[in-house]
Scaffold this motif. Structure first.
Motif, short mmCIF file in Angstrom:
data_model
loop_
_atom_site.label_atom_id
_atom_site.label_comp_id
_atom_site.label_asym_id
_atom_site.label_seq_id
_atom_site.Cartn_x
_atom_site.Cartn_y
_atom_site.Cartn_z
N ILE A 25 4.43 -37.01 14.98
CA ILE A 25 5.47 -36.15 14.44
C ILE A 25 5.12 -34.72 14.83
N LEU A 40 6.42 -37.31 7.77
CA LEU A 40 7.16 -38.55 7.56
C LEU A 40 6.51 -39.33 6.42
N ALA A 64 10.68 -37.11 0.86
CA ALA A 64 11.47 -37.58 2.00
C ALA A 64 12.88 -37.01 2.02
N VAL A 315 10.33 -36.63 15.48
CA VAL A 315 9.82 -37.72 14.66
C VAL A 315 9.83 -39.01 15.48
N ILE A 317 9.22 -42.79 14.97
CA ILE A 317 9.05 -43.81 13.94
C ILE A 317 7.98 -44.79 14.41
N ALA A 323 13.09 -47.15 9.54
CA ALA A 323 13.32 -45.88 8.85
C ALA A 323 14.74 -45.84 8.31
#
Length: 432
Positions: A25, A40, A64, A315, A317, A323
């Motif tokens: 990230i 994250l 979040a 970002v 994942i 996600a």
């Protein structure tokens, strides 16, 4: 306590010392190098599947999604700070059968994208649904120009024929009938697509239950009376979008102009619905379909998110995680206690080869949009004003039309909001 917090990434650096996670990230500043950011939030599927009253995920949800940051004081009660800069996204690990289903399903986009153009146009394109079912390539626009940088295959993983006949007449874009290739054309596409989409939809429903408790209890929003968990469990308004991003050509993308290249695969936008589940992504050799290791992929390519401070954060994942992003409708009905964030997809720079001379790099992803029925009223909880719900959102992304120009009044139906939003984005992108 049932919850496992070993992989939660805290907001502030002074809290990072107790947590480690191998996440990619980054936070990007103009004219500055990419920096590791580590915001994250990752939760375990077992915690998500536990009754929210028995497993408290409110601190993670605040980090979040929240417009305020949650921490616990000495009395083990939640304390909220107002300087949160959440990403509007959460990741879930250890979802049963997720990884193997994803690994089997995503590569099928390459096979689909390499079918003959005449077959794709004649057999899989559905103009009646405004291209919201089956194949769509060059039907969307970037400003006034057709978008050929990506192609989509849309389908409802819950049912082939959603809603009633009247629903389909009133909301053709929300309730299109599925359009699959004939058996054997892309082996496994329908079976794996439905399995993947159902898995993602069920996971969203679990998260929605936790959001209900978080908003009502942790945010002290006593007038919040929406049961989003039940709404999502019962919905047939689900759209899977298998995306194939074609290699970018230096002739039509100036990778030296960072601002223009920033959203070269998908333009800046907020998700306009309630929840968007993301299966992550893979990168492939466009010619052969061979999966390209991440270490060989342009590190600047992929999902970009803008936080409340206007920082642009990349970002990635984790490959073993699903996600979920928040949409504007959930921001509205929670009174801004959870917020949607602007995001885009940055393409692989045309000059990047990662040591693979001559390889054209394509990207494959699968978002699944999980929403309420189109007639659902978008109404803020009593005691919170429309302006307040809007004010708590992320501002500063010039390519996202202001929410107050699309959500015209409190109580506006979801289906009407979607139509207004689609029209506004086309108008707005043409201006920009």
């Amino acid at each position: 306590k049932c919850c496992r917090h070993e992989s939660i990434q805290c907001i502030y650096k002074q809290t990072h010392k107790n947590f480690t996670e191998d996440l990619d990230i980054y936070i990007i500043f103009t004219n500055n190098p990419i920096m590791n950011d580590n915001r994250l939030v990752i939760v375990d599927y077992k915690d998500l599947a536990t009754d929210p009253l028995k497993c408290d995920l409110s601190a993670q949800l605040a980090q979040a999604f929240g417009s305020r940051c949650s921490s616990r004081n000495d009395n083990n009660n939640h304390h909220f700070d107002n300087d949160i800069s959440s990403l509007g996204i959460i990741a879930i690990r250890n979802i049963p059968s997720f990884v193997e289903t994803k690994d089997a399903f995503l590569p099928l986009a390459h096979k689909l994208a390499h079918l003959s153009p005449s077959y794709l146009e004649e057999k899989l394109t559905d103009e009646k649904s405004m291209y919201n079912a089956g194949w769509s390539h060059g039907k969307e626009k970037l400003g006034d120009l057709p978008d050929y940088h990506k192609a989509s295959f849309y389908f409802n993983p819950i049912t082939d024929v959603p809603g009633t006949e009247e629903d389909r007449r009133r909301f053709p874009a929300s309730y299109p009938v599925n359009k699959w290739p004939e058996e054997g054309v892309v082996e496994g596409l329908e079976t794996l697509g439905k399995k993947m989409g159902r898995l993602m939809c069920d996971t969203v429903a679990l998260l929605a239950k936790h959001v209900d408790v978080y908003v009502k209890e942790s945010c002290a929003c006593n007038e919040y009376d929406v049961q989003m968990g039940k709404e999502i469990m019962a919905t047939e308004k689900v759209k899977g979008r298998l995306l194939y991003y074609f290699p970018l050509d230096s002739k039509n993308v100036n990778s030296n102009d960072d601002k223009k290249h920033e959203d070269s695969w998908i333009g800046w936008h907020n998700d306009s619905g309630f929840f968007t589940a993301l299966a992550g992504d893979i990168f492939v050799n466009h010619d052969t379909g061979e999966i390209i290791p991440r270490k060989n992929v342009d590190p600047n390519a992929g999902l970009m998110v803008m936080d409340r401070n206007g920082n642009i954060i990349k970002v990635d994942i984790p490959e073993d995680c699903m996600a979920i992003q928040i949409g504007e409708c959930l921001q509205i009905v929670t009174g801004g206690n959870v917020i949607a964030t602007p995001h885009c997809v940055r393409g692989v720079s045309p000059g990047w080869n990662g040591g693979m001379e001559g390889v054209k790099v394509a990207r494959i992803s699968f978002p699944c949009f999980v929403d309420t029925v189109p007639s659902f009223p978008l109404r803020v909880p009593h005691g919170i004003s429309r302006d307040e719900a809007i004010e708590r959102g992320v501002k500063g992304c010039a390519k996202v039309p202001p929410l107050n120009e699309r959500w015209e009044k409190d109580g506006m139906e979801f289906g009407d909001f979607l139509q207004k939003t689609f029209a506004k984005y086309y108008e707005w992108s043409a201006k920009k």
